[in-house]
Design a protein around this motif. Structure first.
Motif, mmCIF file in Angstrom:
data_model
loop_
_atom_site.group_PDB
_atom_site.id
_atom_site.type_symbol
_atom_site.label_atom_id
_atom_site.label_comp_id
_atom_site.label_asym_id
_atom_site.label_seq_id
_atom_site.Cartn_x
_atom_site.Cartn_y
_atom_site.Cartn_z
ATOM 1 N N ASN A 50 0.648 -1.318 -0.692
ATOM 2 C CA ASN A 50 0.135 -0.186 0.018
ATOM 3 C C ASN A 50 1.094 1.344 -0.021
ATOM 4 O O ASN A 50 2.149 1.033 0.948
ATOM 5 C CB ASN A 50 -0.624 -0.072 1.381
ATOM 6 C CG ASN A 50 -2.132 -0.615 1.007
ATOM 7 O OD1 ASN A 50 -2.483 -1.732 0.279
ATOM 8 N ND2 ASN A 50 -3.273 -0.408 1.378
ATOM 9 N N SER B 110 1.071 5.967 0.399
ATOM 10 C CA SER B 110 0.397 6.591 0.792
ATOM 11 C C SER B 110 1.135 7.872 1.059
ATOM 12 O O SER B 110 2.715 8.056 1.835
ATOM 13 C CB SER B 110 -0.129 6.255 2.561
ATOM 14 O OG SER B 110 -0.852 7.069 3.399
ATOM 15 N N PRO B 111 1.334 8.906 0.433
ATOM 16 C CA PRO B 111 -1.082 8.603 0.124
ATOM 17 C C PRO B 111 -0.744 8.097 -1.373
ATOM 18 O O PRO B 111 0.664 8.304 -2.042
ATOM 19 C CB PRO B 111 -0.940 10.682 0.016
ATOM 20 C CG PRO B 111 0.297 10.894 -0.638
ATOM 21 C CD PRO B 111 1.401 10.436 0.300
ATOM 22 N N ASN C 265 3.914 2.304 2.675
ATOM 23 C CA ASN C 265 3.428 2.400 4.067
ATOM 24 C C ASN C 265 2.726 0.856 5.319
ATOM 25 O O ASN C 265 2.473 0.509 5.632
ATOM 26 C CB ASN C 265 2.059 3.444 4.784
ATOM 27 C CG ASN C 265 1.426 3.244 4.173
ATOM 28 O OD1 ASN C 265 0.617 2.338 3.494
ATOM 29 N ND2 ASN C 265 -0.215 3.396 4.882
#
Length: 156
Positions: free
Chosen positions: A74, A76-77, A135
């Motif tokens: 993932n 982020s952002p 992240n």
């Protein structure tokens, strides 16, 4: 594109997916074309981007890569900038064999090889998590490979 491929093109693709090291002469005999016609069709398939690369499978374990993992990452952002930067960095990391943008709760799926679990752990901490925007990394370890192919089914 599939509609533009006739049975000779499909036969060439099928044969090269089975053995990319086959000679043009062997290929032409196998599909029933002259060597020059076979070579011209193969060249055309490459120019059209249908055939992108001639490759081989290598046994990772025989090269000391005992660990194969799929890592879901993932960012982020999640912006165009962080995504582009992530992909740019991933493309320069040899241990990452494949990278896919995916749907669902995770942003990317990576196939990674490493010598062992300690090296993999260090890779995640020192390399993957060091990429700006990363992240979260969730890993699934491969216990055994049951099927592995690059062959695309061609239908009729």
């Amino acid at each position: 594109m599939e509609n533009a491929l006739d049975h000779y093109d499909k036969a060439i693709i099928y044969a090269l997916q089975e053995d990319a090291s086959i000679s043009n002469l062997e290929l032409s005999k196998a599909i029933g074309l002259s060597p020059s016609a076979c070579l011209a069709r193969t060249k055309s398939l490459r120019e059209q981007g249908v055939i992108q690369q001639f490759t081989m499978f290598v046994d990772e374990k025989k090269l000391g890569m005992e660990t194969i993992a799929f890592a879901m990452v993932n960012l982020s952002p999640l912006t165009r900038e962080t995504a582009n930067s992530f992909v740019e960095k991933i493309n320069h990391i040899p241990n990452v064999l494949e990278c896919y943008t995916i749907t669902g709760e995770r942003d990317y799926l990576l196939k990674i090889v490493a010598q062992d679990m300690v090296v993999y752990r260090d890779f995640v901490i020192d390399t993957l998590m060091a990429i700006p925007g990363v992240n979260r990394v969730e890993t699934s370890m491969v216990m055994q490979t049951e099927k592995r192919t690059l062959s695309i089914p061609l239908g009729n």
